[in-house]
Design an enzyme around this catalytic site. Sequence first.
Site, PDB file in Angstrom:
ATOM      1  N   ASN A  93      10.136 -32.704  46.725  1.00  0.00           N
ATOM      2  CA  ASN A  93       9.724 -31.348  46.338  1.00  0.00           C
ATOM      3  C   ASN A  93      10.714 -30.698  45.372  1.00  0.00           C
ATOM      4  O   ASN A  93      10.310 -30.094  44.378  1.00  0.00           O
ATOM      5  CB  ASN A  93       9.544 -30.472  47.583  1.00  0.00           C
ATOM      6  CG  ASN A  93       8.468 -31.022  48.503  1.00  0.00           C
ATOM      7  OD1 ASN A  93       7.724 -31.921  48.119  1.00  0.00           O
ATOM      8  ND2 ASN A  93       8.395 -30.495  49.712  1.00  0.00           N
ATOM      9  N   TYR A 109       5.854 -26.148  49.136  1.00  0.00           N
ATOM     10  CA  TYR A 109       5.128 -27.149  48.347  1.00  0.00           C
ATOM     11  C   TYR A 109       3.778 -27.465  48.980  1.00  0.00           C
ATOM     12  O   TYR A 109       3.647 -27.563  50.194  1.00  0.00           O
ATOM     13  CB  TYR A 109       5.955 -28.442  48.226  1.00  0.00           C
ATOM     14  CG  TYR A 109       5.221 -29.520  47.451  1.00  0.00           C
ATOM     15  CD1 TYR A 109       5.260 -29.543  46.058  1.00  0.00           C
ATOM     16  CD2 TYR A 109       4.446 -30.482  48.103  1.00  0.00           C
ATOM     17  CE1 TYR A 109       4.556 -30.506  45.340  1.00  0.00           C
ATOM     18  CE2 TYR A 109       3.744 -31.454  47.391  1.00  0.00           C
ATOM     19  CZ  TYR A 109       3.804 -31.449  46.012  1.00  0.00           C
ATOM     20  OH  TYR A 109       3.107 -32.401  45.293  1.00  0.00           O
ATOM     21  N   LYS A 115       1.044 -30.787  36.387  1.00  0.00           N
ATOM     22  CA  LYS A 115       1.646 -31.524  35.274  1.00  0.00           C
ATOM     23  C   LYS A 115       0.705 -31.771  34.093  1.00  0.00           C
ATOM     24  O   LYS A 115       1.096 -31.591  32.940  1.00  0.00           O
ATOM     25  CB  LYS A 115       2.238 -32.841  35.782  1.00  0.00           C
ATOM     26  CG  LYS A 115       3.638 -32.608  36.371  1.00  0.00           C
ATOM     27  CD  LYS A 115       4.149 -33.770  37.169  1.00  0.00           C
ATOM     28  CE  LYS A 115       3.576 -33.836  38.558  1.00  0.00           C
ATOM     29  NZ  LYS A 115       3.878 -32.664  39.411  1.00  0.00           N
ATOM     30  N   ASN A 163     -13.568 -31.946   3.602  1.00  0.00           N
ATOM     31  CA  ASN A 163     -13.620 -31.104   4.806  1.00  0.00           C
ATOM     32  C   ASN A 163     -12.237 -30.737   5.357  1.00  0.00           C
ATOM     33  O   ASN A 163     -11.364 -31.591   5.438  1.00  0.00           O
ATOM     34  CB  ASN A 163     -14.411 -31.816   5.904  1.00  0.00           C
ATOM     35  CG  ASN A 163     -15.853 -32.042   5.506  1.00  0.00           C
ATOM     36  OD1 ASN A 163     -16.429 -31.256   4.754  1.00  0.00           O
ATOM     37  ND2 ASN A 163     -16.430 -33.129   5.989  1.00  0.00           N
ATOM     38  N   SER A 190       0.049 -39.881  41.371  1.00  0.00           N
ATOM     39  CA  SER A 190       0.270 -39.135  40.126  1.00  0.00           C
ATOM     40  C   SER A 190       0.941 -40.010  39.071  1.00  0.00           C
ATOM     41  O   SER A 190       1.192 -39.563  37.960  1.00  0.00           O
ATOM     42  CB  SER A 190       1.102 -37.872  40.391  1.00  0.00           C
ATOM     43  OG  SER A 190       2.295 -38.178  41.072  1.00  0.00           O
ATOM     44  N   GLN A 205       0.668 -30.941  42.463  1.00  0.00           N
ATOM     45  CA  GLN A 205       0.689 -32.149  41.639  1.00  0.00           C
ATOM     46  C   GLN A 205      -0.213 -31.955  40.410  1.00  0.00           C
ATOM     47  O   GLN A 205      -0.036 -32.617  39.398  1.00  0.00           O
ATOM     48  CB  GLN A 205       0.218 -33.338  42.481  1.00  0.00           C
ATOM     49  CG  GLN A 205       0.258 -34.665  41.761  1.00  0.00           C
ATOM     50  CD  GLN A 205       0.155 -35.832  42.728  1.00  0.00           C
ATOM     51  OE1 GLN A 205       1.118 -36.132  43.434  1.00  0.00           O
ATOM     52  NE2 GLN A 205      -0.995 -36.485  42.778  1.00  0.00           N
ATOM     53  N   LYS A 248     -18.224 -33.722  -0.396  1.00  0.00           N
ATOM     54  CA  LYS A 248     -17.504 -32.970   0.643  1.00  0.00           C
ATOM     55  C   LYS A 248     -16.008 -33.269   0.706  1.00  0.00           C
ATOM     56  O   LYS A 248     -15.556 -34.385   0.511  1.00  0.00           O
ATOM     57  CB  LYS A 248     -18.108 -33.279   2.026  1.00  0.00           C
ATOM     58  CG  LYS A 248     -19.524 -32.796   2.231  1.00  0.00           C
ATOM     59  CD  LYS A 248     -19.630 -31.289   2.389  1.00  0.00           C
ATOM     60  CE  LYS A 248     -19.230 -30.832   3.763  1.00  0.00           C
ATOM     61  NZ  LYS A 248     -20.205 -31.172   4.789  1.00  0.00           N
ATOM     62  N   GLU A 308      -9.997 -27.124  11.397  1.00  0.00           N
ATOM     63  CA  GLU A 308     -11.055 -26.973  12.404  1.00  0.00           C
ATOM     64  C   GLU A 308     -10.596 -27.490  13.762  1.00  0.00           C
ATOM     65  O   GLU A 308     -10.870 -26.891  14.800  1.00  0.00           O
ATOM     66  CB  GLU A 308     -12.302 -27.731  11.960  1.00  0.00           C
ATOM     67  CG  GLU A 308     -12.951 -27.150  10.718  1.00  0.00           C
ATOM     68  CD  GLU A 308     -13.964 -28.119  10.139  1.00  0.00           C
ATOM     69  OE1 GLU A 308     -15.030 -28.289  10.718  1.00  0.00           O
ATOM     70  OE2 GLU A 308     -13.656 -28.736   9.101  1.00  0.00           O
ATOM     71  N   HIS A 315     -12.925  -6.114   8.329  1.00  0.00           N
ATOM     72  CA  HIS A 315     -14.326  -6.446   8.639  1.00  0.00           C
ATOM     73  C   HIS A 315     -14.837  -7.571   7.741  1.00  0.00           C
ATOM     74  O   HIS A 315     -16.031  -7.646   7.471  1.00  0.00           O
ATOM     75  CB  HIS A 315     -15.250  -5.222   8.475  1.00  0.00           C
ATOM     76  CG  HIS A 315     -14.726  -3.973   9.103  1.00  0.00           C
ATOM     77  ND1 HIS A 315     -15.010  -3.610  10.400  1.00  0.00           N
ATOM     78  CD2 HIS A 315     -13.898  -3.012   8.617  1.00  0.00           C
ATOM     79  CE1 HIS A 315     -14.397  -2.473  10.675  1.00  0.00           C
ATOM     80  NE2 HIS A 315     -13.711  -2.089   9.616  1.00  0.00           N
TER      81      HIS A 315
HETATM   82  N1  ARG Z   1       3.863 -36.455  43.015  1.00  0.00           N
HETATM   83  C1  ARG Z   1       4.217 -35.215  43.599  1.00  0.00           C
HETATM   84  C2  ARG Z   1       3.930 -34.072  42.627  1.00  0.00           C
HETATM   85  O1  ARG Z   1       3.782 -34.329  41.491  1.00  0.00           O
HETATM   86  C3  ARG Z   1       5.676 -35.186  43.941  1.00  0.00           C
HETATM   87  C4  ARG Z   1       6.010 -34.315  45.080  1.00  0.00           C
HETATM   88  C5  ARG Z   1       5.439 -34.848  46.311  1.00  0.00           C
HETATM   89  N2  ARG Z   1       5.943 -34.173  47.476  1.00  0.00           N
HETATM   90  C6  ARG Z   1       5.326 -34.327  48.670  1.00  0.00           C
HETATM   91  N3  ARG Z   1       5.872 -33.699  49.650  1.00  0.00           N
HETATM   92  N4  ARG Z   1       4.267 -35.062  48.788  1.00  0.00           N
HETATM   93  O2  ARG Z   1       3.818 -32.935  43.023  1.00  0.00           O
END
Ligand code: ARG
Length: 462
Positions: A110, A317, A325, A285, A23, A322, A283, A290, A156
């Site tokens: 976690n 978890y 994010k 724009n 990640s 992951q 033009k 938009e 309308h």
């Molecule tokens: N990179 C992981 C995430 O974003 C961090 C947590 C990982 N925990 C694990 N037990 N593998 O979720």
Amino acid sequence: MKKMWTGRTAGELNKIADKFNASIPFDQRLYRQDITGSIMHAEMLAAKGIIPVTAKDHIIEGLEGILEDLESGKMAVDMTAEDVHMFIEGALTERIGDEGKMLHTARSRNDQVALDLRIYVKEEIEELQGLLLDMIDALAEKAEEYKSTVMPGYTHLQRAQPITFGHHLMAYAMMYLRDLDRLKDIYRRTNVSPIGCCALAGTTYPTDRQMEAKGLGFDSVCQNSLDGVSDRDYCVELLSALSILMMHFSRLAEEVVLWSSWEFKFVELSDSFTTGSSIMPQKKNPDMAELARGKTGRVYGDLISLLTVLKGIPLAYNKDMQEDKEPVFDAVDTAKICLQVFAPMIREMKANEENMMHAAQKGFINATDLADYLTKKGMPFREAYKITGTIVSDCIHNGDVLEKLPLEKYKEYSDMFEEDLYDAIDLIHCVQRRNSEGGTSVESVENQIAYVKAAIQKEMEE
Ligand code: ARG
């Protein structure tokens, strides 16, 4: 980077699996939050006698050095690391040696990632609130400028009743004010610390979760460790609120697009917020509007992605999480840039007051007022409505407008009509008479502006 979890397995991950698992390409942006959390964790561990004070001092010094070097560009993120947590911990141990390995006592990635994300969301909510305040202020300022500019109000997309441009703009100010309020509410539920929940079950070490939470500026701690590491409700709430915010943007954007068309010609955007065409020289724009309208779709997508990732995963978890994010980052970045672009675009937008008035005059939008005129003279409303409808229909047929129709003509429809009817259907008077609370009269719009300004003031003081 060698995997820190080698032990149970040899840590030789297939190359493509390694890439799939990582990640770091997107969570590297949490490095500051991660270091902030780790510094406090080291403080707590030493305060509770879980690690030696000297180790704590070295850990903090090391972490502060890493932060400084990352910020100045002296150090680059190690893209071979699995995630930001592994990267920072690895870099720390590289700097200070074995003491660095003490940091991860009574902690798991976690609760660490849950903490980092909460810190990030809290910070971003505060930034979003500041940007929203500026957006609301821009709308209120524009509304003040055009509080007596008459334009057609629509239902309308048909001309309905006269309103002021200021009144129309204030409608958006109210929407964004609710967005602000929603964020405030979400902040409260985000402001709960998950650190100390550890992997899922808490810990055997004598930790002090309250101390860690207070030190990091949290109001309280999650009351159940399983929930603490699994909860992403605050992210879902944030993305819901941002979806609503973007929905508001898409409506304002659509109106800006319409208003700046040749067909409407109600507003002129400044050159700094419009683009030209590569082949059509005439033009100008409204690309920004938009784009905001289009970006609404991706924020809705972010919300649905996150809800779908979280759906049906068992406690606690799971690696699925992951995937939380990127939608969060994307929605936050998108909402922020829209706010940053729109506030100055609105400030620089000019209304074409003449065209607005012209459109208002052509749409029989004072027909309700003509009916009300008869009603106030004693005619039942339904009857007044019918007579007015006939007059409008005849006017359309003969190319007349209500304001110009002579009194003798009116008398043919009803002898209740007197000279004062022209006053009743005068557009400015129509607007001014709608003085009910929240109505379109200048006084009412002034009250709305004052209401919003007071709300902004209150937010600034908090
Ligand atoms: N990179 C992981 C995430 O974003 C961090 C947590 C990982 N925990 C694990 N037990 N593998 O979720």
